[in-house]
Design a protein around this motif. Sequence first.
Motif, PDB file in Angstrom:
ATOM      1  N   SER A 101       0.837  -1.202   0.000  1.00 37.10           N
ATOM      2  CA  SER A 101       0.000   0.000   0.000  1.00 37.10           C
ATOM      3  C   SER A 101       0.871   1.251   0.000  1.00 37.10           C
ATOM      4  O   SER A 101       1.989   1.265   0.497  1.00 37.10           O
ATOM      5  CB  SER A 101      -0.915  -0.005   1.219  1.00 37.10           C
ATOM      6  OG  SER A 101      -0.148   0.125   2.396  1.00 37.10           O
ATOM      7  N   THR A 102       0.348   2.334  -0.552  1.00 41.25           N
ATOM      8  CA  THR A 102       1.108   3.586  -0.607  1.00 41.25           C
ATOM      9  C   THR A 102       1.262   4.195   0.774  1.00 41.25           C
ATOM     10  O   THR A 102       2.221   4.921   1.014  1.00 41.25           O
ATOM     11  CB  THR A 102       0.427   4.581  -1.549  1.00 41.25           C
ATOM     12  OG1 THR A 102      -0.922   4.786  -1.107  1.00 41.25           O
ATOM     13  CG2 THR A 102       0.415   4.085  -2.980  1.00 41.25           C
ATOM     14  N   ASP A 103       0.332   3.871   1.707  1.00 41.60           N
ATOM     15  CA  ASP A 103       0.459   4.373   3.070  1.00 41.60           C
ATOM     16  C   ASP A 103       1.738   3.841   3.710  1.00 41.60           C
ATOM     17  O   ASP A 103       2.459   4.581   4.380  1.00 41.60           O
ATOM     18  CB  ASP A 103      -0.751   3.966   3.916  1.00 41.60           C
ATOM     19  CG  ASP A 103      -2.040   4.591   3.400  1.00 41.60           C
ATOM     20  OD1 ASP A 103      -1.960   5.620   2.713  1.00 41.60           O
ATOM     21  OD2 ASP A 103      -3.112   4.039   3.719  1.00 41.60           O
ATOM     22  N   ASN A 104       2.002   2.565   3.504  1.00 41.62           N
ATOM     23  CA  ASN A 104       3.195   1.934   4.066  1.00 41.62           C
ATOM     24  C   ASN A 104       4.451   2.565   3.475  1.00 41.62           C
ATOM     25  O   ASN A 104       5.415   2.838   4.183  1.00 41.62           O
ATOM     26  CB  ASN A 104       3.163   0.430   3.809  1.00 41.62           C
ATOM     27  CG  ASN A 104       4.246  -0.311   4.560  1.00 41.62           C
ATOM     28  OD1 ASN A 104       4.769   0.173   5.549  1.00 41.62           O
ATOM     29  ND2 ASN A 104       4.586  -1.486   4.073  1.00 41.62           N
ATOM     30  N   VAL A 105       4.448   2.817   2.186  1.00 45.05           N
ATOM     31  CA  VAL A 105       5.603   3.425   1.521  1.00 45.05           C
ATOM     32  C   VAL A 105       5.817   4.844   2.044  1.00 45.05           C
ATOM     33  O   VAL A 105       6.943   5.255   2.324  1.00 45.05           O
ATOM     34  CB  VAL A 105       5.406   3.421  -0.011  1.00 45.05           C
ATOM     35  CG1 VAL A 105       6.505   4.204  -0.709  1.00 45.05           C
ATOM     36  CG2 VAL A 105       5.363   1.995  -0.532  1.00 45.05           C
ATOM     37  N   ARG A 109       9.045   6.294   4.026  1.00 46.37           N
ATOM     38  CA  ARG A 109       9.758   7.467   3.502  1.00 46.37           C
ATOM     39  C   ARG A 109       9.917   8.507   4.617  1.00 46.37           C
ATOM     40  O   ARG A 109      10.980   9.105   4.775  1.00 46.37           O
ATOM     41  CB  ARG A 109       8.992   8.056   2.323  1.00 46.37           C
ATOM     42  CG  ARG A 109       9.730   9.196   1.642  1.00 46.37           C
ATOM     43  CD  ARG A 109       9.042   9.674   0.377  1.00 46.37           C
ATOM     44  NE  ARG A 109       9.153   8.662  -0.662  1.00 46.37           N
ATOM     45  CZ  ARG A 109       8.130   8.149  -1.344  1.00 46.37           C
ATOM     46  NH1 ARG A 109       6.907   8.563  -1.104  1.00 46.37           N
ATOM     47  NH2 ARG A 109       8.328   7.243  -2.273  1.00 46.37           N
ATOM     48  N   ASP A 110       8.846   8.717   5.392  1.00 46.49           N
ATOM     49  CA  ASP A 110       8.917   9.669   6.504  1.00 46.49           C
ATOM     50  C   ASP A 110       9.963   9.238   7.530  1.00 46.49           C
ATOM     51  O   ASP A 110      10.721  10.060   8.056  1.00 46.49           O
ATOM     52  CB  ASP A 110       7.551   9.821   7.170  1.00 46.49           C
ATOM     53  CG  ASP A 110       6.543  10.517   6.259  1.00 46.49           C
ATOM     54  OD1 ASP A 110       6.974  11.211   5.304  1.00 46.49           O
ATOM     55  OD2 ASP A 110       5.332  10.350   6.515  1.00 46.49           O
ATOM     56  N   GLN A 111      10.007   7.927   7.825  1.00 46.96           N
ATOM     57  CA  GLN A 111      10.996   7.420   8.791  1.00 46.96           C
ATOM     58  C   GLN A 111      12.414   7.655   8.293  1.00 46.96           C
ATOM     59  O   GLN A 111      13.304   8.038   9.062  1.00 46.96           O
ATOM     60  CB  GLN A 111      10.787   5.922   9.049  1.00 46.96           C
ATOM     61  CG  GLN A 111       9.628   5.602   9.955  1.00 46.96           C
ATOM     62  CD  GLN A 111       9.502   4.100  10.175  1.00 46.96           C
ATOM     63  OE1 GLN A 111       9.954   3.306   9.370  1.00 46.96           O
ATOM     64  NE2 GLN A 111       8.876   3.736  11.279  1.00 46.96           N
ATOM     65  N   VAL A 112      12.639   7.435   7.005  1.00 47.96           N
ATOM     66  CA  VAL A 112      13.972   7.652   6.431  1.00 47.96           C
ATOM     67  C   VAL A 112      14.360   9.115   6.540  1.00 47.96           C
ATOM     68  O   VAL A 112      15.492   9.452   6.908  1.00 47.96           O
ATOM     69  CB  VAL A 112      14.023   7.162   4.959  1.00 47.96           C
ATOM     70  CG1 VAL A 112      15.297   7.625   4.270  1.00 47.96           C
ATOM     71  CG2 VAL A 112      13.896   5.653   4.890  1.00 47.96           C
ATOM     72  N   LEU A 113      13.429  10.009   6.231  1.00 48.14           N
ATOM     73  CA  LEU A 113      13.723  11.440   6.325  1.00 48.14           C
ATOM     74  C   LEU A 113      14.036  11.836   7.768  1.00 48.14           C
ATOM     75  O   LEU A 113      14.972  12.621   8.021  1.00 48.14           O
ATOM     76  CB  LEU A 113      12.560  12.265   5.780  1.00 48.14           C
ATOM     77  CG  LEU A 113      12.332  12.166   4.268  1.00 48.14           C
ATOM     78  CD1 LEU A 113      11.051  12.894   3.872  1.00 48.14           C
ATOM     79  CD2 LEU A 113      13.523  12.718   3.517  1.00 48.14           C
ATOM     80  N   GLU A 114      13.276  11.311   8.730  1.00 47.32           N
ATOM     81  CA  GLU A 114      13.533  11.612  10.140  1.00 47.32           C
ATOM     82  C   GLU A 114      14.905  11.108  10.560  1.00 47.32           C
ATOM     83  O   GLU A 114      15.651  11.804  11.274  1.00 47.32           O
ATOM     84  CB  GLU A 114      12.453  10.983  11.018  1.00 47.32           C
ATOM     85  CG  GLU A 114      11.099  11.652  10.912  1.00 47.32           C
ATOM     86  CD  GLU A 114      10.025  10.888  11.675  1.00 47.32           C
ATOM     87  OE1 GLU A 114      10.366   9.954  12.438  1.00 47.32           O
ATOM     88  OE2 GLU A 114       8.844  11.225  11.504  1.00 47.32           O
TER      89      GLU A 114
END
Length: 126
Positions: A101-105, A109-114
């Motif tokens: 799902s795009t929500d998971n992606v 992505r947010d976790q990587v940016l953080e």
Amino acid sequence: MPGFGDIVQKAFYLGVGLASYAGEKAGGKLAELRSQVQKLADEMVAKGEMNTEEARRFVEDMMKQAQQQPASDATAPEKPASEPRRIEILEDDEPTVKQASTDNVDGLRDQVLELQEELRRLQRDK
């Protein structure tokens, strides 16, 4: 500096040692196989699926097959090395990365940016 005869002698002893080691390993594997086949035959006799004579023949046949199998593999003609080995890809019922799902992606992505921001902050604090 050792002579050529010493090198040949050491190579010969190495070959004999390797052959002896391989023989011991094969003997151990055959003994282990025999005990496993014997256990299986005993279980089948206990369940009444075969009698003791059939169990004895079963164990002997399995051991003969185990001993003959490497010899038959060695005489089999090999495929040309230029042809790649064919593999079959089976599909599972589990979702693949493409079906995620795009929500998971977006969450990943947010976790990587953080994590990137935290790494930059830690590098500045040094």
